[in-house]
Structure formats: C-alpha cells, structure tokens
Design a protein around this motif. Structure first.
Motif, short mmCIF file in Angstrom:
data_model
loop_
_atom_site.label_atom_id
_atom_site.label_comp_id
_atom_site.label_asym_id
_atom_site.label_seq_id
_atom_site.Cartn_x
_atom_site.Cartn_y
_atom_site.Cartn_z
N ILE A 1 6.20 15.27 6.73
CA ILE A 1 6.19 16.73 6.73
C ILE A 1 4.81 17.15 6.25
N LYS A 2 4.50 18.40 6.37
CA LYS A 2 3.23 18.90 5.85
C LYS A 2 3.26 18.77 4.33
N TYR A 3 2.18 18.20 3.78
CA TYR A 3 2.12 18.02 2.33
C TYR A 3 0.76 18.50 1.82
N PRO A 4 0.71 18.92 0.55
CA PRO A 4 -0.56 19.39 -0.01
C PRO A 4 -1.63 18.31 0.01
N SER A 5 -2.86 18.72 0.17
CA SER A 5 -3.97 17.75 0.23
C SER A 5 -4.09 16.93 -1.05
N THR A 6 -3.57 17.43 -2.15
CA THR A 6 -3.60 16.65 -3.41
C THR A 6 -2.79 15.36 -3.28
N TYR A 7 -1.87 15.30 -2.32
CA TYR A 7 -1.06 14.10 -2.10
C TYR A 7 -1.67 13.16 -1.06
N SER A 8 -2.83 13.48 -0.55
CA SER A 8 -3.45 12.65 0.47
C SER A 8 -3.72 11.24 -0.04
N TRP A 9 -3.49 10.26 0.82
CA TRP A 9 -3.78 8.86 0.49
C TRP A 9 -5.23 8.50 0.86
N LYS A 10 -5.92 9.39 1.54
CA LYS A 10 -7.26 9.09 2.03
C LYS A 10 -8.29 8.79 0.95
N GLU B 1 6.50 10.89 -0.62
CA GLU B 1 7.08 10.11 0.47
C GLU B 1 6.47 10.50 1.81
N ALA B 2 6.21 11.78 2.01
CA ALA B 2 5.59 12.23 3.26
C ALA B 2 4.20 11.61 3.42
N SER B 3 3.43 11.59 2.34
CA SER B 3 2.08 11.03 2.39
C SER B 3 2.12 9.53 2.63
N ALA B 4 2.95 8.82 1.87
CA ALA B 4 3.06 7.37 2.02
C ALA B 4 3.59 7.01 3.41
N SER B 5 4.52 7.79 3.92
CA SER B 5 5.05 7.54 5.27
C SER B 5 4.00 7.81 6.32
N ASN B 6 3.16 8.81 6.09
CA ASN B 6 2.05 9.10 6.99
C ASN B 6 1.13 7.88 7.08
N TYR B 7 0.79 7.31 5.92
CA TYR B 7 -0.04 6.10 5.91
C TYR B 7 0.65 4.98 6.69
N SER B 8 1.92 4.71 6.37
CA SER B 8 2.64 3.61 7.00
C SER B 8 2.75 3.79 8.50
N TYR B 9 3.02 5.00 8.94
CA TYR B 9 3.13 5.29 10.36
C TYR B 9 1.82 4.96 11.08
N PHE B 10 0.71 5.45 10.53
CA PHE B 10 -0.57 5.20 11.18
C PHE B 10 -0.99 3.73 11.09
N ASN C 1 0.82 -1.21 0.00
CA ASN C 1 0.00 0.00 0.00
C ASN C 1 0.86 1.26 0.00
N HIS C 2 1.96 1.24 0.72
CA HIS C 2 2.88 2.39 0.74
C HIS C 2 3.35 2.69 -0.68
N GLU C 3 3.78 1.65 -1.38
CA GLU C 3 4.26 1.84 -2.76
C GLU C 3 3.10 2.17 -3.71
N PHE C 4 1.94 1.62 -3.44
CA PHE C 4 0.76 1.90 -4.26
C PHE C 4 0.39 3.38 -4.17
N ILE C 5 0.58 3.97 -3.00
CA ILE C 5 0.31 5.40 -2.82
C ILE C 5 1.22 6.22 -3.74
N HIS C 6 2.49 5.81 -3.85
CA HIS C 6 3.39 6.49 -4.79
C HIS C 6 2.88 6.35 -6.22
N ALA C 7 2.45 5.16 -6.59
CA ALA C 7 1.92 4.93 -7.95
C ALA C 7 0.67 5.77 -8.19
N TYR C 8 -0.16 5.87 -7.18
CA TYR C 8 -1.37 6.69 -7.26
C TYR C 8 -1.00 8.15 -7.56
N HIS C 9 -0.02 8.67 -6.83
CA HIS C 9 0.42 10.05 -7.07
C HIS C 9 0.92 10.21 -8.50
#
Length: 75
Positions: free
Chosen positions: A53-62, A24-33, A4-12
């Motif tokens: 780090i703070k990242y734009p909402s366009t990078y959200s994995w949600k 990476e910040a978004s995918a790491s956020n997912y992995s951390y939680f 899923n972490h890598e899938f988030i990168h592919a999604y972006h």
C-alpha cells in the motif's frame, strides 16, 4: 531476500517507526521487486504484491540499499 525483508522491519524499529502496516508494506515492496528483478516468479510474488500500500517515505527501504547490498538497486 527473507533476511533483508526482516532486516527492513528491524531498521524501522530502530528508527522508532512502529506502524506495522507501513513497515510490512515497505518490506513487501522490497521483496516483490527482488523476486521480480531476479525472475523468481512464484506464488509469493502475488502475496507480497497484495500487501503493498502507499506508505510514508520515512518507511522506505531505499536508504538501506546505500549501506548494504540488498540484491537490487533501487530506482
């Protein structure tokens, strides 16, 4: 979680979002939680937290969590 972490990168990438720092910040956020919610405290937990780090909402994995089961329910 790793898939899923890598899938988030592919999604972006598929959205034309190429800033690796934010991806990476978004995918790491997912992995951390994911690790935190599933009580999988380990060294990786701090490693992911350090990359968030703070990242734009366009990078959200949600939005992905509404389509695929990512193993956690976003707030």
């Amino acid at each position: 979680m790793v898939f899923n972490h890598e899938f988030i990168h592919a999604y972006h990438f598929s959205l034309g979002l190429y800033d690796n720092k934010y991806s990476e910040a978004s995918a790491s956020n997912y992995s951390y939680f994911y690790l935190k919610i599933h009580n999988l405290e380990n060294q990786a937990l701090q490693g992911f937290k350090d990359k968030i780090i703070k990242y734009p909402s366009t990078y959200s994995w949600k939005p992905l969590a509404k389509i695929f089961n990512l193993g956690i329910v976003p707030l």
